[in-house]
Design a protein around this motif. Sequence first.
Motif, short mmCIF file in Angstrom:
data_model
loop_
_atom_site.label_atom_id
_atom_site.label_comp_id
_atom_site.label_asym_id
_atom_site.label_seq_id
_atom_site.Cartn_x
_atom_site.Cartn_y
_atom_site.Cartn_z
N ALA A 258 0.86 -1.12 0.07
CA ALA A 258 0.16 0.11 -0.08
C ALA A 258 0.87 1.19 -0.04
N PHE A 259 1.88 1.14 0.71
CA PHE A 259 2.51 2.45 1.02
C PHE A 259 3.92 2.76 -0.15
N THR A 260 3.91 1.64 -1.02
CA THR A 260 4.66 2.05 -2.24
C THR A 260 3.93 2.23 -3.47
N SER A 265 1.57 8.08 -1.00
CA SER A 265 1.59 7.28 0.09
C SER A 265 3.18 7.10 0.72
N LYS A 266 4.22 7.12 -0.14
CA LYS A 266 5.56 6.95 0.17
C LYS A 266 5.88 8.16 1.01
N ALA A 267 5.47 9.53 0.62
CA ALA A 267 5.62 10.66 1.49
C ALA A 267 5.01 10.25 2.92
N GLY A 268 3.87 9.95 2.83
CA GLY A 268 3.21 9.40 3.98
C GLY A 268 4.06 8.57 5.28
N PHE A 269 4.61 7.55 4.24
CA PHE A 269 5.13 6.39 4.95
C PHE A 269 6.62 7.35 5.74
N VAL A 270 7.29 8.10 4.98
CA VAL A 270 8.34 8.72 5.45
C VAL A 270 8.02 9.62 6.85
N LEU A 271 6.76 10.32 6.55
CA LEU A 271 6.43 11.11 7.68
C LEU A 271 5.85 10.31 9.08
N SER A 272 5.47 9.05 8.82
CA SER A 272 5.09 8.20 9.69
C SER A 272 5.96 7.21 10.19
N ARG A 273 7.29 7.42 9.76
CA ARG A 273 8.20 6.46 10.27
C ARG A 273 8.27 6.12 11.79
N PRO A 274 8.40 7.24 12.80
CA PRO A 274 8.17 6.73 14.07
C PRO A 274 6.94 5.78 14.58
N ALA A 275 5.87 5.88 13.99
CA ALA A 275 4.85 5.43 14.09
C ALA A 275 4.87 3.69 13.73
N PHE A 276 5.47 3.63 12.72
CA PHE A 276 5.92 2.16 11.85
C PHE A 276 6.99 1.63 12.92
N HIS A 277 7.76 2.46 13.22
CA HIS A 277 8.63 1.73 14.10
C HIS A 277 8.24 1.47 15.39
N MET A 278 7.21 2.14 15.99
CA MET A 278 6.76 1.58 17.22
C MET A 278 5.71 0.26 16.93
N LEU A 279 5.18 0.33 15.66
CA LEU A 279 4.45 -1.01 15.43
C LEU A 279 5.33 -2.01 15.41
N PHE B 269 -0.67 10.18 8.92
CA PHE B 269 -1.86 9.27 8.60
C PHE B 269 -2.56 10.11 7.56
N VAL B 270 -2.83 11.16 7.46
CA VAL B 270 -3.66 12.20 6.63
C VAL B 270 -3.30 11.88 5.23
N LEU B 271 -1.53 11.86 5.17
CA LEU B 271 -1.15 11.83 3.69
C LEU B 271 -1.28 10.34 3.50
N SER B 272 -1.31 9.49 4.49
CA SER B 272 -1.40 8.04 3.78
C SER B 272 -2.78 7.59 3.80
N ARG B 273 -3.72 8.43 3.90
CA ARG B 273 -5.09 7.98 3.74
C ARG B 273 -5.34 6.77 2.78
N PRO B 274 -4.99 7.04 1.24
CA PRO B 274 -5.40 6.16 0.30
C PRO B 274 -4.62 4.80 0.55
N ALA B 275 -3.52 4.68 1.19
CA ALA B 275 -2.71 3.65 1.55
C ALA B 275 -3.66 2.71 2.55
N PHE B 276 -4.22 3.38 3.59
CA PHE B 276 -4.95 2.92 4.41
C PHE B 276 -6.29 2.31 4.11
N HIS B 277 -6.76 3.05 3.08
CA HIS B 277 -7.79 2.87 2.57
C HIS B 277 -8.04 1.46 1.76
#
Lengths: 349, 349
Positions: A258-260, A265-279, B269-277
């Motif tokens: 989904a994130f690629t 989505s890729k930009a969102g992934f970069v921004l969300s890196r700390p959240a993904f790291h926690m997961l 998360f907001v940026l990644s919404r399509p991926a989460f969808h």
Amino acid sequence: VTETPRIAIDAMGGDVGVSRMLDGATLALASDPNLKFLLVGDQAAIDAALASHPAVRGAADVLHAPEVISGTDKPSQAIRRAKTTSMGLAIDAVKQGNADAALSAGNTGALMAMSKLALRTLPGIDRPALAALLPTLGDNDVVMLDLGANTECDANNLVEFAVMGAAYARAAMGLERPRVRLLNIGEEELKGTGEVKEAGGLLRDSPYLPLQFDGNIEADRIGRGEADVIVSDGFTGNIALKSVEGTARFITDLLRRAFTSSLRSKAGFVLSRPAFHMLKTHLDPNNHNGAVFLGLNGIVVKSHGGADAGGVANAVGVAAKLVRASIAKRIADDLARFHEHHPIPAAAK
Amino acid sequence: VTETPRIAIDAMGGDVGVSRMLDGATLALASDPNLKFLLVGDQAAIDAALASHPAVRGAADVLHAPEVISGTDKPSQAIRRAKTTSMGLAIDAVKQGNADAALSAGNTGALMAMSKLALRTLPGIDRPALAALLPTLGDNDVVMLDLGANTECDANNLVEFAVMGAAYARAAMGLERPRVRLLNIGEEELKGTGEVKEAGGLLRDSPYLPLQFDGNIEADRIGRGEADVIVSDGFTGNIALKSVEGTARFITDLLRRAFTSSLRSKAGFVLSRPAFHMLKTHLDPNNHNGAVFLGLNGIVVKSHGGADAGGVANAVGVAAKLVRASIAKRIADDLARFHEHHPIPAAAK
């Protein structure tokens, strides 16, 4: 209480071998300097690896073993090589009192067969079981057993697993009366196989055990933090554990897809890196590495073959904790209390 | 082939009731106008709901049922009320030939017991099984059965489930020779319970069946797209399914926690919404709603009690597809072929 646990490490097991096991031992020593190791395997290979692991060298003896159990060896083949293989000699060191626990990342079936033959089951225990800690959304992990040592189990086996799992939860998590549940297809007492129903009856009738029996739990509640110990036969436990692991990987793969899928989505992934790291930290199996083979006169821990250094260190930590908690004695005492009220049938003695 | 399947809907079942079931029927009609409904339940409640569901009103008859099976009714209590309840009368409509399939979102145990009693098992089938489609990373879904209808099963039951599941895969996914596997704790032939090993032997010896038997599969591979049908007893299948569902929810909850932990993560998360969808669509159980009770002289589909309108529509679609595919006849034919080679023991007839 053994203040300085001595752990026999099968240095040849696992996908990587000696260097990975010594990387793990190094990490384990860094967080717990009161550890000693007995490194079992090819002397030359171990000596060479020790040169680049000075901390371990200061805390370890080496025991040469000319042979290695392979991943494809059958348990019946393995037990014939108990005195020549790194896995067999690591277990033998526990039997001889030269180590307090054995740790291997090799063939699980061979490890269970060799351990059972060499160390024998505790008094009152019919079958040993494989137990592991799984993450939950609650404050503690949950102990799950049996994860595959016994394909078919009767009600008494399940009660023994409950006692062993509760002792593990007390030792590993410091709980006084762990909440124990039977894995079942419904919460009602009438649900499930005859064995599960009978085990439920026996556990309800045993309030003197150092555990709180809370009945059945369904498999979709395993990770909710509602139980400290979840008991099942080894077939069911293995299916549940593998389903959990497979689903975690399935979702991780979906997330990656989904994130690629787009630049956004890729930009969102970069921004969300700390959240993904926690997961990732929460789901990383290395953080829960180290399954314990409970019910034997000695401690045997299985590290995942693909575990990283942190995973191996975690498994070493599990072994050390169980040595310091005198887990075998604890299980034997609890079982004796159960059998005061439920004598072992003469035929089974 | 029935071009216009007539589906008896238990209008009173499910967490919401009549309005949800009619919302679902409306959606189903929108994508497949060749459907007829028999709405079974409280006449006044159904009439009132039909006023706001004109499309369904044009395609439905109503059958009044004065009573409703509750979620806590035991199967033994339910079967005594087969002729007065919405669930019982929906099944009876199939028996009487007034409908081609029954659909309910009510009590699963009651639905199975009433269906089995009213519709009887197909010739050659000892026990019906609950089957559902699960998502995979491959091109197709996978049929899993039994998901809880039979707690204990023998080898012949498992073979029957394999035949029924393969017929479902052919009907639902248009596969000519579905790849069938037995759910087990290892891939090797020697692994697992006696029943699973014996079933494996029978399936290996039955190349004339319209399926390709590929041996065992471990539970961590369920969603990898490596099998079209995965067979197990109902206890094991239920544990596996619930483990998958529970883990998916566990990870979703973790993701939610992780993504609300900081402002940066929220922005990600907001940026990644399509991926989460995309992820949500793939994991949403509504997209796989509709478990089928296979092996009966008639089609019965169970909708999840909490399914949304899209989920109910999906379950209606499953029922319609199975009617058009003459699933019961297909299963009976395949079973007859198996029993030509493996006669039913006289004692079991």
